[in-house]
Scaffold this motif. Sequence first.
Motif, PDB file in Angstrom:
ATOM      1  N   CYS A  25      33.592 -16.806 -32.826  1.00  9.62           N
ATOM      2  CA  CYS A  25      34.364 -18.000 -32.505  1.00  9.62           C
ATOM      3  C   CYS A  25      34.337 -18.338 -31.012  1.00  9.62           C
ATOM      4  CB  CYS A  25      35.817 -17.821 -32.942  1.00  9.62           C
ATOM      5  SG  CYS A  25      36.007 -17.522 -34.704  1.00  9.62           S
ATOM      6  N   GLY A  26      33.555 -17.623 -30.236  1.00  8.84           N
ATOM      7  CA  GLY A  26      33.480 -17.930 -28.803  1.00  8.84           C
ATOM      8  C   GLY A  26      34.545 -17.239 -27.981  1.00  8.84           C
ATOM      9  N   GLY A  27      35.348 -16.380 -28.593  1.00  9.49           N
ATOM     10  CA  GLY A  27      36.432 -15.740 -27.857  1.00  9.49           C
ATOM     11  C   GLY A  27      35.970 -14.757 -26.798  1.00  9.49           C
ATOM     12  N   ALA A  28      34.777 -14.215 -26.968  1.00  7.21           N
ATOM     13  CA  ALA A  28      34.278 -13.214 -26.022  1.00  7.21           C
ATOM     14  C   ALA A  28      33.284 -13.822 -25.038  1.00  7.21           C
ATOM     15  CB  ALA A  28      33.636 -12.057 -26.781  1.00  7.21           C
ATOM     16  N   MET A  29      33.328 -15.142 -24.898  1.00  2.64           N
ATOM     17  CA  MET A  29      32.393 -15.795 -23.970  1.00  2.64           C
ATOM     18  C   MET A  29      33.072 -16.095 -22.644  1.00  2.64           C
ATOM     19  SD  MET A  29      30.054 -18.350 -26.239  1.00  2.64           S
ATOM     20  CE  MET A  29      30.583 -19.632 -25.174  1.00  2.64           C
ATOM     21  N   PRO A  30      32.426 -15.766 -21.545  1.00  2.00           N
ATOM     22  CA  PRO A  30      32.989 -16.067 -20.232  1.00  2.00           C
ATOM     23  C   PRO A  30      32.733 -17.533 -19.863  1.00  2.00           C
ATOM     24  CG  PRO A  30      30.900 -14.946 -19.972  1.00  2.00           C
ATOM     25  CD  PRO A  30      31.141 -15.035 -21.458  1.00  2.00           C
ATOM     26  N   ASP A  31      33.323 -18.435 -20.602  1.00  2.00           N
ATOM     27  CA  ASP A  31      32.985 -19.850 -20.439  1.00  2.00           C
ATOM     28  C   ASP A  31      33.517 -20.426 -19.134  1.00  2.00           C
ATOM     29  OD1 ASP A  31      35.538 -19.453 -21.581  1.00  2.00           O
ATOM     30  OD2 ASP A  31      35.639 -21.575 -22.092  1.00  2.00           O
ATOM     31  N   ARG A  32      34.316 -19.657 -18.412  1.00  2.00           N
ATOM     32  CA  ARG A  32      34.760 -20.105 -17.087  1.00  2.00           C
ATOM     33  C   ARG A  32      34.230 -19.173 -16.006  1.00  2.00           C
ATOM     34  NH1 ARG A  32      38.545 -23.963 -18.189  1.00  2.00           N
ATOM     35  NH2 ARG A  32      38.903 -24.001 -20.425  1.00  2.00           N
ATOM     36  N   GLY A  33      33.170 -18.476 -16.277  1.00  2.00           N
ATOM     37  CA  GLY A  33      32.610 -17.545 -15.306  1.00  2.00           C
ATOM     38  C   GLY A  33      33.510 -16.335 -15.148  1.00  2.00           C
ATOM     39  N   GLY A  34      33.508 -15.780 -13.962  1.00  2.00           N
ATOM     40  CA  GLY A  34      34.358 -14.628 -13.688  1.00  2.00           C
ATOM     41  C   GLY A  34      33.718 -13.309 -14.066  1.00  2.00           C
ATOM     42  N   ILE A  35      34.595 -12.374 -14.452  1.00  2.00           N
ATOM     43  CA  ILE A  35      34.153 -11.003 -14.720  1.00  2.00           C
ATOM     44  C   ILE A  35      34.094 -10.762 -16.221  1.00  2.00           C
ATOM     45  CG2 ILE A  35      34.828  -8.566 -14.491  1.00  2.00           C
ATOM     46  CD1 ILE A  35      34.176  -9.687 -11.834  1.00  2.00           C
ATOM     47  N   VAL A  36      33.011 -10.190 -16.672  1.00  2.81           N
ATOM     48  CA  VAL A  36      32.995  -9.652 -18.033  1.00  2.81           C
ATOM     49  C   VAL A  36      33.266  -8.158 -17.942  1.00  2.81           C
ATOM     50  CG1 VAL A  36      31.527  -9.068 -19.982  1.00  2.81           C
ATOM     51  CG2 VAL A  36      31.548 -11.388 -19.109  1.00  2.81           C
ATOM     52  N   LEU A  37      34.327  -7.747 -18.596  1.00  2.00           N
ATOM     53  CA  LEU A  37      34.736  -6.342 -18.585  1.00  2.00           C
ATOM     54  C   LEU A  37      34.157  -5.695 -19.847  1.00  2.00           C
ATOM     55  CD1 LEU A  37      38.285  -5.143 -17.645  1.00  2.00           C
ATOM     56  CD2 LEU A  37      37.151  -4.182 -19.616  1.00  2.00           C
ATOM     57  N   ASP A  38      33.029  -5.037 -19.678  1.00  2.45           N
ATOM     58  CA  ASP A  38      32.309  -4.451 -20.814  1.00  2.45           C
ATOM     59  C   ASP A  38      32.826  -3.037 -21.053  1.00  2.45           C
ATOM     60  OD1 ASP A  38      30.503  -3.361 -22.595  1.00  2.45           O
ATOM     61  OD2 ASP A  38      28.769  -4.355 -21.708  1.00  2.45           O
ATOM     62  N   LEU A  39      33.401  -2.814 -22.227  1.00  2.00           N
ATOM     63  CA  LEU A  39      34.066  -1.534 -22.499  1.00  2.00           C
ATOM     64  C   LEU A  39      33.179  -0.529 -23.228  1.00  2.00           C
ATOM     65  CD1 LEU A  39      37.443  -3.185 -23.314  1.00  2.00           C
ATOM     66  CD2 LEU A  39      37.225  -1.295 -21.706  1.00  2.00           C
ATOM     67  N   LYS A  40      31.890  -0.835 -23.330  1.00  2.00           N
ATOM     68  CA  LYS A  40      31.027   0.039 -24.140  1.00  2.00           C
ATOM     69  C   LYS A  40      30.948   1.474 -23.614  1.00  2.00           C
ATOM     70  CE  LYS A  40      27.417  -2.834 -24.649  1.00  2.00           C
ATOM     71  NZ  LYS A  40      27.954  -4.192 -24.584  1.00  2.00           N
ATOM     72  N   ARG A  41      31.166   1.662 -22.324  1.00  2.00           N
ATOM     73  CA  ARG A  41      31.101   3.036 -21.804  1.00  2.00           C
ATOM     74  C   ARG A  41      32.438   3.756 -21.939  1.00  2.00           C
ATOM     75  NH1 ARG A  41      27.702   1.748 -16.310  1.00  2.00           N
ATOM     76  NH2 ARG A  41      25.809   1.048 -17.359  1.00  2.00           N
ATOM     77  N   HIS A  42      33.439   3.019 -22.358  1.00  2.00           N
ATOM     78  CA  HIS A  42      34.756   3.630 -22.589  1.00  2.00           C
ATOM     79  C   HIS A  42      34.837   3.895 -24.084  1.00  2.00           C
ATOM     80  CE1 HIS A  42      38.729   4.723 -21.504  1.00  2.00           C
ATOM     81  NE2 HIS A  42      39.337   3.754 -22.141  1.00  2.00           N
ATOM     82  N   GLU A  43      34.116   4.910 -24.538  1.00  2.00           N
ATOM     83  CA  GLU A  43      33.937   5.075 -25.982  1.00  2.00           C
ATOM     84  C   GLU A  43      34.138   6.514 -26.414  1.00  2.00           C
ATOM     85  OE1 GLU A  43      30.939   6.544 -27.609  1.00  2.00           O
ATOM     86  OE2 GLU A  43      30.459   7.431 -25.690  1.00  2.00           O
ATOM     87  N   GLY A  44      34.315   6.682 -27.707  1.00  2.00           N
ATOM     88  CA  GLY A  44      34.415   8.009 -28.281  1.00  2.00           C
ATOM     89  C   GLY A  44      35.809   8.322 -28.811  1.00  2.00           C
ATOM     90  N   ILE A  45      35.854   9.336 -29.643  1.00  2.00           N
ATOM     91  CA  ILE A  45      37.140   9.791 -30.192  1.00  2.00           C
ATOM     92  C   ILE A  45      37.829  10.673 -29.153  1.00  2.00           C
ATOM     93  CG2 ILE A  45      38.216  11.256 -31.952  1.00  2.00           C
ATOM     94  CD1 ILE A  45      36.062  10.344 -33.897  1.00  2.00           C
ATOM     95  N   GLU A  46      39.063  10.351 -28.848  1.00  2.00           N
ATOM     96  CA  GLU A  46      39.812  11.170 -27.894  1.00  2.00           C
ATOM     97  C   GLU A  46      40.528  12.320 -28.601  1.00  2.00           C
ATOM     98  OE1 GLU A  46      42.508   8.766 -25.646  1.00  2.00           O
ATOM     99  OE2 GLU A  46      40.923   7.958 -24.376  1.00  2.00           O
ATOM    100  N   GLU A  47      41.042  12.041 -29.775  1.00  2.00           N
ATOM    101  CA  GLU A  47      41.808  13.081 -30.469  1.00  2.00           C
ATOM    102  C   GLU A  47      41.815  12.796 -31.963  1.00  2.00           C
ATOM    103  OE1 GLU A  47      45.810  13.418 -29.136  1.00  2.00           O
ATOM    104  OE2 GLU A  47      46.202  15.249 -30.287  1.00  2.00           O
ATOM    105  N   LEU A  48      41.632  13.848 -32.742  1.00  2.00           N
ATOM    106  CA  LEU A  48      41.724  13.730 -34.197  1.00  2.00           C
ATOM    107  C   LEU A  48      42.752  14.744 -34.678  1.00  2.00           C
ATOM    108  CD1 LEU A  48      40.675  12.643 -36.913  1.00  2.00           C
ATOM    109  CD2 LEU A  48      38.836  14.316 -36.798  1.00  2.00           C
ATOM    110  N   ASP A  49      43.806  14.262 -35.297  1.00  2.00           N
ATOM    111  CA  ASP A  49      44.869  15.139 -35.790  1.00  2.00           C
ATOM    112  C   ASP A  49      44.757  15.198 -37.312  1.00  2.00           C
ATOM    113  OD1 ASP A  49      47.177  16.271 -36.715  1.00  2.00           O
ATOM    114  OD2 ASP A  49      48.535  15.123 -35.442  1.00  2.00           O
ATOM    115  N   PRO A  50      44.131  16.250 -37.826  1.00  2.00           N
ATOM    116  CA  PRO A  50      43.881  16.304 -39.275  1.00  2.00           C
ATOM    117  C   PRO A  50      45.149  16.526 -40.088  1.00  2.00           C
ATOM    118  CG  PRO A  50      43.141  18.331 -38.227  1.00  2.00           C
ATOM    119  CD  PRO A  50      43.603  17.435 -37.130  1.00  2.00           C
ATOM    120  N   VAL A  51      46.208  16.989 -39.452  1.00  2.00           N
ATOM    121  CA  VAL A  51      47.458  17.205 -40.176  1.00  2.00           C
ATOM    122  C   VAL A  51      48.185  15.877 -40.377  1.00  2.00           C
ATOM    123  CG1 VAL A  51      49.710  18.339 -40.100  1.00  2.00           C
ATOM    124  CG2 VAL A  51      47.668  19.558 -39.297  1.00  2.00           C
ATOM    125  N   SER A  52      48.304  15.116 -39.267  1.00  2.00           N
ATOM    126  CA  SER A  52      49.008  13.829 -39.350  1.00  2.00           C
ATOM    127  C   SER A  52      48.098  12.704 -39.810  1.00  2.00           C
ATOM    128  CB  SER A  52      49.580  13.479 -37.981  1.00  2.00           C
ATOM    129  OG  SER A  52      50.342  14.539 -37.463  1.00  2.00           O
TER     130      SER A  52
END
Lengths: 342, 530
Positions: free
Chosen positions: B98-125
């Motif tokens: 829908c165009g929501g992730a487009m920088p249609d006014r320029g500026g900064i694109v904050l790409d989160l692809k390097r902020h990835e991975g599972i931080e914690e898995l709680d198999p009990v809860s």
Amino acid sequence: MSLSKELARAVEVCAYCPSLCRFACPVEASEGREAASPRFMVGLLHHLGTGVFPWGPEAGEAFGYCDGCGACQSVCDHGNPVPRILQRARAMARDRGFGSGRANRVLEHLAAGFGPGGGVLAGPLREARPELQGRAAPLLVWPSDRCLEAGPETLTATVAFLEGLGFQVALPRPEEYAPSAAWARVLGAEPLAAELGKRLASVAARHGEIFCEEPAEVAAGFAGAGSRVRTWWDVIPEAGLRPGEPATTRFLCEALPDPGMRRIGLAAGLEEVTEGGAPHLSSGGQGLLDLLVPEAAQGLRARLARRLAGEGVLVASPWSARWLREGGVLAVDPGRLVTRKS
Amino acid sequence: MKEPDAGTVPASRLSEAARGLFAAALGERGFSTGALDRFSVARDLWPRELLRSRAGEAPVWPDAVVWPADDVQVAAVYRIATQHRIPVVPVGSSSGVCGGAMPDRGGIVLDLKRHEGIEELDPVSLLCRVRAGTNGERLERELSRHGFTLGHFPSSIYCSTVGGWVAARSAGQLSTRYGKIEDMVVALRGVLPDGTTYATVPSPRSAFGPDFKHLVMGSEGTLGAVTAATFRVWPEPAARRFRAFLAPGVRAGTEAIRRILRRGARPAAVRLYDELDTWIIGSRGSKRDASPLKQAATAVKAALPGLARVVQDMVLGSPRMVKAVEGMLHGCLLILTFEGDPTLTAAEERVAAEECLALGLSDQGEEPARAWFAHRYAVSFKLSPLIADGFFVDTFEVAAPWSDLAALYEGVRSGLGGEVAVMAHFSHAYPEGCSIYFSLAGKGAGEDETRALYDRTWKRALELAGRHGATRSHHHGVGLLKQSGMAGEHGAFMRALAGFKAAVDPAWIANPGKLGLPASAPGPCLTGGT
């Protein structure tokens, strides 16, 4: 140079695709950068064609992200040959003078040594090419540490050289190399050392079992990543040898004069280990195998050759290349391509 | 093909001061003003932008791309951007339509692809905390390695990220069993546009005031960036069952779904294809595959791909032809899958079968549902060849109560069918209603006409959905495409949303001009004195 009708259609289909191969791409995973995603790299050809993005050094660099593993193609419903498209794209960039600067320099070096188009090396490689037709897997270049110590340009140039001969080439990313300190230094990948195990897992996923003829610490890196690894060290007991005895270790260290073996020797309690004689091109397997019972080694070589012949082509050390060829595998040490000249 | 224009790379407008601050905060690897990086994130997957791309039109380039590695760096980006009044658009894989992730006014694109991975898995809860940049398929495979599933399987799973799911209120194909993203999120961590970080409490429920997670979910980057989400996860299903039925028409099919849900059964997937969609997509593996019409079409496609493309042009390019084809088609395929505990799934399948057979639907056995499951993401691959062939293709996902559903379906089809090809399937079913997923395809005489047709179609589609009391988005979000409907659907709450945004985004830098919010900060009466 331009794209065939088939490849041009594939480029258009990629350009409007939601990037459904993204999850499979190990480069995209390790780079975390949109420009390194297969869909963007292929789509860039579309944008270069429409003039929305201009040809220039950045375009040339973009196409260099792909390591040719073919994971994207394997998950694409259309079977779009992304590695082949990007191989073509790299050639188009080079034609326009926008190839990788480092690769261009070493290509000149290769041309000077072996003549235009690879000279004497081109012949055997071209002859081998029919064997490669129809292979799902591209050539896998897994260079020796000597090759790496010659500098990253060696690898870059070798890949460019082989691509120039029409081969599809796969190359591990720097982050995917085994966690050898020397390799990390050569590749400028020290900051990524902690991530190496994770990266290796993606290599293992792509290539299955790994045979490692490198020092034990390197093999341990692969094993730590969950890969199935066999090394010469596994073969020693099969051969009736007894690893770990000082005499055996000393012999190995003398036969394999490299820093890794020296460390092993010292760790095994040897008081002094000579690091090496003249630089050699083998990554160390030859001397070690000399210690083995020939039948056991031969059996291992044959099994490896059969597996590699089915899955792809290993470009390795010259000595390994010899027995791999006996098993029907094309094998060339990229280090040798350059070092022979120098 | 246009001649290349060497002057197509717009210079980054970032000041030297801002560049210095970003570089210092993120390091050399985390910040780029390079042409390649900026261009690579200039567009998301909004089909209208794909049309512009096809026509060789340039996007609006962002001025820089940043790749934060952790929450501290995300917060730094927002603080610097606020200080220098630079728009920030957070993205994961830019798979929004829908165009929501487009920088249609320029500026900064904050790409989160390097902020990835599972931080914690709680198999009990059965809780799993995941970083926002994690790719959906990679997440699901990693969970599977531990014997769990999130149960979230959007068609975009191969190319979307956790952060995007939360930001756009995503829904997956098995949502009737596992719920939508808002049912899965137990806690959120993120950064508000002024650089303030937040982390909600991962409790199963809370009555300790309003649930602010629900303000963030669906905010599409206008309230900052989500950096991690704690999800409910499930043990991987011990059993999976498949069943398909053929309904004589849409009304009988939807009635069967309504009755199944009303009896308390919760199939994992519930998908009813209308007649055209059944023929084109949904009939794989069904007994209808043996129909002469289908056999002829398959044979032509295999033997003469060029002719098949001509036929495709004739059919999809001519709404009258579509209507003619529809007239030859009968039957709507209903796909049902069940997963979880073996006893429960068996019972649910029995309940579903009873209701379907009681309504006169014909049993198609397991195969069509199994075939759908095996190829459940294949539809996403089918769109790009059509775009390459000059069509526009888009999808419109609405939802309404059961009482209004038939009128909504007929209203949108008849309202749009005069100009474009329209087909639909019903999925994401609830006891109280259902989503309708319309697929739209059309082609004008040239690029300009096709785009005009696209714009006209969407304007009309949004009007029709509103007129029939439907929400204008079930799970794709708003972006730039559907902004015009926000005020009509949310009324006075839009003013409240703007006020909240002004409080946490004093410089109005968080994805400005999206979600029906103004492009710049409204007057002080809305900002609460900021």
